[in-house]
Scaffold this motif. Structure first.
Motif, mmCIF file in Angstrom:
data_model
loop_
_atom_site.group_PDB
_atom_site.id
_atom_site.type_symbol
_atom_site.label_atom_id
_atom_site.label_comp_id
_atom_site.label_asym_id
_atom_site.label_seq_id
_atom_site.Cartn_x
_atom_site.Cartn_y
_atom_site.Cartn_z
ATOM 1 N N ALA A 1 8.212 -0.031 -0.340
ATOM 2 C CA ALA A 1 7.454 1.146 0.122
ATOM 3 C C ALA A 1 8.362 2.359 0.179
ATOM 4 O O ALA A 1 7.998 3.457 -0.261
ATOM 5 N N ARG A 2 9.577 2.187 0.734
ATOM 6 C CA ARG A 2 10.497 3.322 0.853
ATOM 7 C C ARG A 2 10.824 3.895 -0.531
ATOM 8 O O ARG A 2 10.925 5.107 -0.697
ATOM 9 N N MET A 3 11.081 3.009 -1.538
ATOM 10 C CA MET A 3 11.397 3.491 -2.880
ATOM 11 C C MET A 3 10.194 4.193 -3.506
ATOM 12 O O MET A 3 10.328 5.213 -4.178
ATOM 13 N N LEU A 4 8.962 3.639 -3.243
ATOM 14 C CA LEU A 4 7.758 4.276 -3.802
ATOM 15 C C LEU A 4 7.526 5.637 -3.172
ATOM 16 O O LEU A 4 7.057 6.574 -3.820
ATOM 17 N N ILE A 5 7.847 5.769 -1.851
ATOM 18 C CA ILE A 5 7.715 7.085 -1.188
ATOM 19 C C ILE A 5 8.606 8.085 -1.911
ATOM 20 O O ILE A 5 8.198 9.217 -2.201
ATOM 21 N N ARG A 6 9.903 7.623 -2.233
ATOM 22 C CA ARG A 6 10.832 8.532 -2.935
ATOM 23 C C ARG A 6 10.258 8.912 -4.307
ATOM 24 O O ARG A 6 10.340 10.073 -4.720
ATOM 25 N N VAL A 7 9.656 7.938 -5.027
ATOM 26 C CA VAL A 7 9.094 8.211 -6.364
ATOM 27 C C VAL A 7 7.895 9.137 -6.233
ATOM 28 O O VAL A 7 7.742 10.114 -6.982
ATOM 29 N N ALA A 8 7.015 8.860 -5.224
ATOM 30 C CA ALA A 8 5.792 9.653 -5.046
ATOM 31 C C ALA A 8 6.123 11.093 -4.697
ATOM 32 O O ALA A 8 5.399 12.020 -5.101
ATOM 33 N N HIS B 276 0.899 0.606 3.283
ATOM 34 C CA HIS B 276 -0.033 -0.062 4.190
ATOM 35 C C HIS B 276 0.488 -1.458 4.546
ATOM 36 O O HIS B 276 0.497 -1.862 5.709
ATOM 37 N N ARG B 277 0.956 -2.176 3.514
ATOM 38 C CA ARG B 277 1.486 -3.525 3.732
ATOM 39 C C ARG B 277 2.721 -3.498 4.644
ATOM 40 O O ARG B 277 2.947 -4.407 5.439
ATOM 41 N N ALA B 278 3.557 -2.439 4.496
ATOM 42 C CA ALA B 278 4.802 -2.365 5.261
ATOM 43 C C ALA B 278 4.583 -1.776 6.635
ATOM 44 O O ALA B 278 5.550 -1.634 7.400
ATOM 45 N N GLY B 279 3.334 -1.366 6.926
ATOM 46 C CA GLY B 279 3.058 -0.813 8.252
ATOM 47 C C GLY B 279 3.376 0.659 8.371
ATOM 48 O O GLY B 279 3.435 1.196 9.474
ATOM 49 N N LEU B 280 3.593 1.304 7.231
ATOM 50 C CA LEU B 280 3.881 2.743 7.279
ATOM 51 C C LEU B 280 2.545 3.482 7.140
ATOM 52 O O LEU B 280 2.203 4.031 6.087
ATOM 53 N N ARG B 281 1.720 3.452 8.204
ATOM 54 C CA ARG B 281 0.324 3.935 8.138
ATOM 55 C C ARG B 281 0.264 5.426 7.865
ATOM 56 O O ARG B 281 -0.598 5.894 7.115
ATOM 57 N N ASN B 282 1.118 6.194 8.489
ATOM 58 C CA ASN B 282 1.077 7.654 8.315
ATOM 59 C C ASN B 282 1.358 8.020 6.882
ATOM 60 O O ASN B 282 0.662 8.852 6.287
ATOM 61 N N SER B 283 2.404 7.406 6.277
ATOM 62 C CA SER B 283 2.746 7.681 4.872
ATOM 63 C C SER B 283 1.605 7.226 3.969
ATOM 64 O O SER B 283 1.237 7.919 3.005
ATOM 65 N N ALA B 284 0.982 6.051 4.287
ATOM 66 C CA ALA B 284 -0.146 5.549 3.487
ATOM 67 C C ALA B 284 -1.280 6.571 3.532
ATOM 68 O O ALA B 284 -1.916 6.898 2.498
ATOM 69 N N PHE B 285 -1.554 7.137 4.725
ATOM 70 C CA PHE B 285 -2.629 8.105 4.880
ATOM 71 C C PHE B 285 -2.347 9.359 4.054
ATOM 72 O O PHE B 285 -3.225 9.861 3.347
ATOM 73 N N SER B 286 -1.102 9.879 4.131
ATOM 74 C CA SER B 286 -0.817 11.151 3.442
ATOM 75 C C SER B 286 -0.952 10.990 1.932
ATOM 76 O O SER B 286 -1.470 11.880 1.250
ATOM 77 N N GLU C 4 3.350 5.235 13.008
ATOM 78 C CA GLU C 4 4.362 4.739 12.031
ATOM 79 C C GLU C 4 5.729 4.626 12.727
ATOM 80 O O GLU C 4 6.127 5.540 13.442
ATOM 81 N N THR C 5 6.381 3.478 12.516
ATOM 82 C CA THR C 5 7.725 3.310 13.136
ATOM 83 C C THR C 5 8.720 4.229 12.439
ATOM 84 O O THR C 5 8.621 4.452 11.220
ATOM 85 N N GLU C 6 9.634 4.754 13.262
ATOM 86 C CA GLU C 6 10.671 5.651 12.719
ATOM 87 C C GLU C 6 11.590 4.863 11.763
ATOM 88 O O GLU C 6 11.875 3.687 11.993
ATOM 89 N N GLU C 7 12.047 5.533 10.717
ATOM 90 C CA GLU C 7 12.985 4.896 9.763
ATOM 91 C C GLU C 7 14.344 4.707 10.452
ATOM 92 O O GLU C 7 14.817 5.571 11.176
ATOM 93 N N THR C 8 14.962 3.531 10.228
ATOM 94 C CA THR C 8 16.277 3.210 10.846
ATOM 95 C C THR C 8 17.324 4.238 10.398
ATOM 96 O O THR C 8 17.352 4.642 9.227
#
Length: 1339
Positions: free
Chosen positions: A1170-1177, A1199-1209, A1242-1246
């Protein structure tokens, strides 16, 4: 010069004096007091003669017994007898006063002259007086006798008369002025006559008149320069020379030889103002002169050098006359003041030493005792008599003369006179030691206590006389040591008398009389000189004598070295030289004396003491002088010496056994040969411990170990034997071993040296059981030297019958020797029976050389030497046997011989197998083609062996069959390229030839000929390819660009390769124009331009092109291709150390992030995906072909990784009109639902620290807000790198988090960046990553 005594001014002036002739014991002196006083040589007045007036003249007779005196106003002659000390008067019978007297040189005649010229000759022996009146007409003033009893007189009448002893005038002559100082001498003639026939006289104080009795008519008048002054006095000396003293201080020497008479030989101004007298001493060969308040003494051999000078500053009125005693010991000088001085000019050289103490005469009545070695102050002892001998002991001094000796005790409190002792005869010499003295007189020795109170209880030990009464021998010499009285006799006996036991302990009988003996300080060795003047060293311990080599017959004495560290050294001296000898007691060759060298002794020096190479000598003047022996020059400064001098000194030290000094010299030389010389000397002298030290310094391990093993041996002969062996003196070693307690060592040595004859002789005596073993060894050596007859005999002798291993060697030797001697049957049978294979081989070789082939082959076969057996069978033409042995044979040569034989017989199958075993592939190919008709096998062999000749044969074979392609192939293989080319041209097979030649290592000419052929055929691709191979780039490019479109891809690739190799700008521009479509209006694919830039190494242009290509590939959706293009360009730029454009680095990072998505999703790690796809998107514009699928995947993975806010945007982005209809139907409703019912938690990124500045930032963030650096990213996760978890791909050197990449490699087998094979074991954790953190490096 020491003043013995002086007589004061009471004598009055002028003084007259005269010494007693011969002995010089008395001095007669008179002044103005009318008394002649007679003094002894020590200044003691012994008698006097009263005169009526002043003394006119006085003279001693020839023997010094009678002093004759005449006085004024008296006609009497006064005679004083030295023996009776009485004066008598003799009436002359003359009426006038006497003016002159002189005694005869040979008889007892006294001549007396008077004032009126009359003469009286008086014979004292007969008391006869002969008066001769009128001999002269006026006063007789001078005169002299010659040895022929002729009397010459001179008077104021200016006449010289010569008379005989009867007073008869023989000759007379006149002179021009008054004569004076008349002397007789021998004329210097060429025939060297010895008669006193020449009269010399001073005439008028200015000239010297010389009158020859043999030539009375030819007198010589020698005149001198006026400025010399008057002649004071003169004297004859040498071979007709006259030395003359002049009043103005000049000393002149003239010759009287006929050819140089009157000639001045020498002239010196001896005094500034005046010279008053000269005196010459024949015994000293010196002349004394006086004047200017000093006396000077010159040596007659070298007059210009001054020997001594005596200053008399208190004599202010000037000096008078000089006179020596006949022996030259005393010099008397009168002065104008009226005093007389007597000086000691030559002392009797009397001295003695005991250990390091020396006693020596320092004046006529003075002895000095010194011990300079032990630092004692010299003690001077006044003695009562003028001694004839001096002796010193440890605590006593003895001096004496005639038959008496005076003894003195030398104590710490000074010197004490003990007693005087009278002996039974005139003492020749005395020796002292501890408590005893021994005196030698008239062939006897008396041994007695010096201080009798010491042994008062034992009177019999107080004194003893040697030899015994019944012994008729005479003792010639004696010596005293601490323990022994030693003496030698005229019958050659040397006796040792032990004082403590008061008995004889040793006796040695020499063939001739013993003249002198000199024991060493301990008395354990002595040197003696016999009546033949030969020298020997005698050792009483073993009663052995050793002759002293090169012993001079003139030797006067011997001194032993007193330095305790160098015993065995002694010197033998004569008047001129001291010879250094060394007695080597313990050497491997036994005891011996060697001459080490000689040292010149100065004139009139007597050696008294030798201590550490320093010789203390007594001189004539009563002083000590030290001489350094030339053999001990190494004791002084060794620095700055030339190596040659050091080598000579090393030889001296070794001769003298001074090994410590030799060690120091070796340290300076630092020459291995010097160390070896020292080592050999130590071995020679049996100094084992010192030898070990030397060889250890050299590093000679072998000899050190050998010496360590033997150093404890106490048996002298055994130890000497070992050392002789080490020095390669084997005969000496054997002799020593045989006299030792272990004679077997001699046998062992001879065996080790392989001296078998000697070993066998020794074994017969010492160890008969060893004879067989020695015989075997001897036989082996004899066999080696070719003496087979004796070798066989010794092998047979060596058979024991009970030692199998040894007997086997002997039997083998018997077999070989029998064959060599021609007894082949015996030898061969012996070898066949013997178990040794090697013996069978060796006997076979001997037989083979003897041309006995069948026996040789049989032995080889039995010994399993099949190759040799087969070779010999071939020489016999025994092919059947060869065939039997062939399976066991490994030699190709034998297989070849067999193959040729079988081919000749037409048995080709057997021949081909044999040729194959012999590796003769050409022959194998030939037989397969020509005889067995099996080309396939021939071809396979050619391919396998790459045989050129074989390839030619196969090519010829295919040519005959018409298979031109195969023929060309094999012609090329056989390097026959021209024939292959011609064949290809003729049969239109050039493509085949070109394919074959292209894969071979071929010349440019061959490539060019093919290129020209294809050019003619209009086959542009092939023509260009071969022009490229032969380096003609321009023609190659021309053909590549002419290629039809069907071959376009290959042609352009070849064109790029051509331009890359050519590096020609013109050709490069030509190709770029073609690629851009300038020539035909059709631009070519950009990838070709990229490859061109890469080939030209124009990396910056290549990079720009790579970005364009990657962009096109991205646009077309070929993301992996785009990733690979950028990665290869990135790696190339990195290797060329060119800065990477940031656009390229960014594009590669985004494309790599996209590549990683698939890997993470496949592994079920949805968060990382998900993190890599966010960077690509976030960079979706770079993926125009797949915008909707990528955004869809992003929404699903978030959505699968629980990053709901990013999935929504990203879902909201998909709902835009331009994308909405393109969403995949199966995801559309779900995405619409997300947008309608947003769930934005959405949980904060480490966060992890920046490796540059440790600022905490989200782990997928690559730009640090703290330090504004681009952070390197991990190729396994896409996250930024961490300092403490760093690793590198070993292939592409891109960084990765060590833990993450290791985990990934559990499921993957390649690097995610470079796709090279990788496993976890190849990874290494980087502890210091500083070098990879460069802010200026774009990522």
């Amino acid at each position: 010069m020491k003043r013995v005594f002086s007589l004061g001014e009471k004598l009055g002036t002028p003084i007259q004096f005269t010494w007693q002739k011969l002995s010089g014991n008395y001095l007669a002196v008179t002044g103005a007091d009318h008394i002649v006083k007679i003094f002894d040589r020590h200044g003691q007045k012994r008698s006097e003669v009263n005169l009526p007036g002043n003394c006119v003249a006085m003279d001693w007779d020839k023997d010094g017994d009678i002093l004759a005196v005449i006085a004024e106003k008296s006609s009497c002659i006064y005679l004083w007898d030295a023996n009776t000390n009485k004066t008598s008067q003799l009436d002359s019978g003359m009426r006038d006063e006497m003016s002159f007297l002189v005694w005869s040189k040979v008889g007892s005649f006294l001549a007396v002259g008077t004032m009126k010229g009359n003469l009286l000759i008086y014979n004292h022996q007969t008391s006869r007086k002969i008066p001769v009146l009128g001999k002269h007409t006026k006063r007789i003033t001078c005169g002299c006798w010659n040895s022929e009893s002729l009397l010459a007189l001179g008077g104021e009448d200016r006449m010289i008369t010569v008379s005989n002893q009867e007073g008869d005038t023989v000759k007379q002559t006149s002179v021009r002025s008054e004569p004076g100082d008349m002397q007789f001498s021998t004329k210097k003639m060429d025939d060297r006559g010895s008669v006193e026939n020449t009269i010399s006289v001073v005439v008028g104080k200015r000239s010297l008149f010389i009158y020859y009795l043999s030539e009375p008519d030819s007198p010589v008048d020698v005149e001198f320069q006026q400025w010399y002054g008057n002649i004071v006095c003169y004297s004859w000396y040498g071979d007709g020379y006259i030395i003359i003293g002049f009043s103005r201080g000049i000393l002149v020497v003239i010759s009287t030889q006929v050819r140089e008479i009157g000639q001045e030989i020498f002239q010196i101004r001896d005094y500034k103002d005046s010279l008053t007298s000269i005196a010459l001493s024949q015994s000293l060969n010196k002349v004394a002169t006086c004047g200017d308040n000093c006396v000077k003494i010159h040596d007659l051999t070298e007059l210009k050098d001054m020997y001594a000078i005596i200053n008399l500053d208190d004599e202010n009125k000037g000096l008078g006359t000089l006179s020596w005693t006949d022996d030259g010991q005393l010099l008397a000088l009168s002065t104008q003041k009226g005093s007389l001085h007597v000086f000691l000019t030559k002392l009797p050289i009397l001295g003695d030493s005991c250990q390091t103490r020396i006693a020596y005469l320092t004046s006529l009545l003075e002895v000095t005792v010194a011990n300079l070695i032990e630092g004692e102050q010299p003690v001077t002892i006044s003695v009562d008599v003028e001694p004839n001998f001096v002796a010193v002991g440890l605590y006593h001094l003895a001096v004496g003369m005639n038959n008496r000796a005076w003894f003195y005790a030398l104590g710490d409190n000074g010197v004490r006179k003990l007693k005087d002792m009278e002996y039974l005869g005139t003492v020749a010499s005395v020796c002292l030691h501890n408590d005893y003295a021994a005196a030698l007189f008239e062939g006897k020795v008396q041994l007695h206590l010096i201080e009798t109170e010491i042994l008062s209880a034992q009177e019999e030990r107080e004194t003893r006389l040697f030899p015994a009464v019944d012994d008729k021998s005479r003792i010639l010499c004696h010596a005293l040591t601490g323990d022994f009285l030693v003496y030698g006799t005229d019958t050659g006996v040397i006796q040792y008398f032990f004082i403590e036991d008061w008995q004889f302990v040793s006796e040695y009988r020499h063939p001739v009389g013993v003249k002198k003996i000199f024991p060493d300080p301990d008395g354990t060795r002595l040197v003696f000189i016999d009546e033949k003047s030969d020298g020997f060293v005698y050792c009483p311990v073993n009663d052995a004598i050793y002759e002293i080599p090169d012993f001079s017959p003139t030797i006067k004495g011997v001194l032993w070295e007193n330095w305790p560290m160098n015993k065995g050294v002694f010197i033998a001296y004569d008047d001129d030289k001291a010879y250094t000898y060394v007695f080597h007691k313990d050497t491997i060759q036994g005891s011996k004396v060697i001459l080490a060298g000689g040292t010149k002794i100065p004139f009139s020096h007597k050696p008294l003491l030798l201590y550490n190479g320093e010789l203390t000598c007594q001189t004539q003047s009563g002083k000590l002088n030290n001489i350094f022996l030339s053999t001990h020059s190494f004791l002084y400064n060794l620095k700055d010496l030339h190596p040659t001098d050091l080598r000579q000194m090393l030889a001296q030290t070794l001769m003298l056994k001074r090994f410590s000094d030799a060690w120091e010299i070796c340290k300076i030389l630092m020459d291995p040969s010097a160390w070896y010389e020292l080592g050999r000397a130590c071995l020679h002298h049996m100094e084992v411990d010192f030898a070990i030290r030397v060889y250890r310094t050299i590093g000679d391990v072998g000899i050190v170990m050998s010496l360590e093993q033997i150093k404890g041996i106490e048996d002298y002969s055994l130890l000497a034997g070992h050392l002789a062996m080490f020095t390669n003196d084997f005969n000496l070693a054997q002799d020593l071993y045989l006299t030792s307690s272990c004679p077997m060592a001699a046998l062992e040595m001879r065996r080790d040296l392989q001296h078998w004859d000697s070993a066998l002789q020794l074994a017969k005596r010492l160890a008969p059981d060893q004879i067989p073993f020695i015989s075997k060894e001897y036989a082996i050596q004899l066999e080696f030297t070719g003496d087979y007859v004796n070798a066989l005999a010794h092998y047979e002798k060596g058979i024991t019958g009970d030692n199998k291993e040894h007997d086997d060697v002997c039997l083998a030797g018997v077999a070989q020797m029998s064959i060599r001697m021609g007894d082949i049957r015996r030898g061969a049978n012996q070898a066949l029976k013997h178990p040794s294979r090697v013996l069978k081989r060796d006997c076979g070789a001997i037989l083979e050389n003897m041309k006995q082939f069948s026996e040789a082959a049989q032995l080889y076969e039995k010994g399993l030497y099949y190759d040799k057996a087969a070779s010999v069978y071939i020489r016999c033409k025994n092919w059947a046997k060869v065939g039997e042995l062939l399976p066991h044979v490994s030699s190709p040569k034998i297989h070849l011989q067999y193959a040729k034989a079988k081919e000749a017989d037409g048995r080709y199958k057997e021949a081909v197998v044999a040729y194959e075993n012999a590796k003769q592939w050409n022959s194998v190919i030939r037989i397969y083609l020509d005889h067995l008709n099996n080309p396939e096998k021939a071809v396979s062999i050619v391919r396998e062996t790459q045989s050129l000749d074989g390839a030619k044969m196969v090519a010829r074979f295919f040519l005959q069959l018409g298979d031109y392609g195969s023929a060309i192939q094999f012609l090329v293989m056989s390097k026959c390229n021209n024939e292959a080319f011609t064949l290809a041209q003729q049969h239109n097979k050039m493509e085949i030839y070109a394919d074959i030649i292209g894969s071979e290592d071929t010349t440019n000419e061959d490539y060019q000929s093919i290129a020209l052929y294809f050019e003619g055929e209009k086959k542009h691709l092939q023509a260009g390819k071969f022009f490229l191979l032969c380096g003609q780039y321009s023609r190659a490019l021309k053909h590549f660009l002419k290629c039809p479109s069907s071959e376009d891809n290959v042609a352009i690739e070849m064109a790029i390769e051509t331009v890359g190799q050519a590096k020609d700008e013109l050709l490069t521009n030509q190709l770029i124009d073609h690629l851009m479509g300038e020539s035909d209006g059709m631009p070519k694919d950009a990838k070709y331009l990229f490859r061109l830039y890469m080939a030209l190494k124009q990396y910056r242009e290549a990079a720009r092109t790579a970005i364009i290509i990657a962009r096109e590939e991205q646009s077309a959706g070929n993301y992996r291709n785009a990733h690979d293009v950028l990665f290869s360009m990135y790696s190339e730029l990195k290797s060329q150390k060119i800065k990477i454009p940031s656009e390229m680095a960014t594009n590669l990072m985004i494309l790599h992030s996209y590549v990683l998505v698939k890997i993470h999703v496949k592994n079920g790690d949805h968060l990382k995906g998900a993190r890599m796809l966010i960077r690509v998107a976030n960079n979706i514009s770079k993926f125009p072909s797949h915008i909707v699928p990528i955004l869809t995947s992003t929404v699903i993975e978030c959505h699968r990784a629980g990053l709901r806010n990013s999935a929504f945007s990203f879902a909201a982005m998909l709902m835009r009109p331009e994308y909405r209809n393109k969403i995949d139907a199966k995801y559309k409703k779900k995405i619409e639902g997300m947008v309608r019912r947003p769930y934005t938690t959405e949980t904060e990124e480490t966060t992890t620290p920046c490796p540059f500045c440790q600022f905490l930032l989200p782990e997928c963030e690559l730009l640090c807000p703290g330090c504004k650096n681009n952070i390197p990213y991990c190729i396994a996760t896409g996250r930024h790198m961490l300092k403490d978890d760093w690793t590198m791909c070993p292939h592409c050197e891109f960084p990765a988090l060590y833990s993450e990449l290791k985990t990934m490699l559990n499921t993957e087998s390649t690097c995610p960046m470079c796709s090279e094979r990788l496993n976890a074991g190849q990874l290494t954790k980087v502890s210091d990553c500083t070098q990879y953190l460069r802010p200026d490096m774009e990522q």
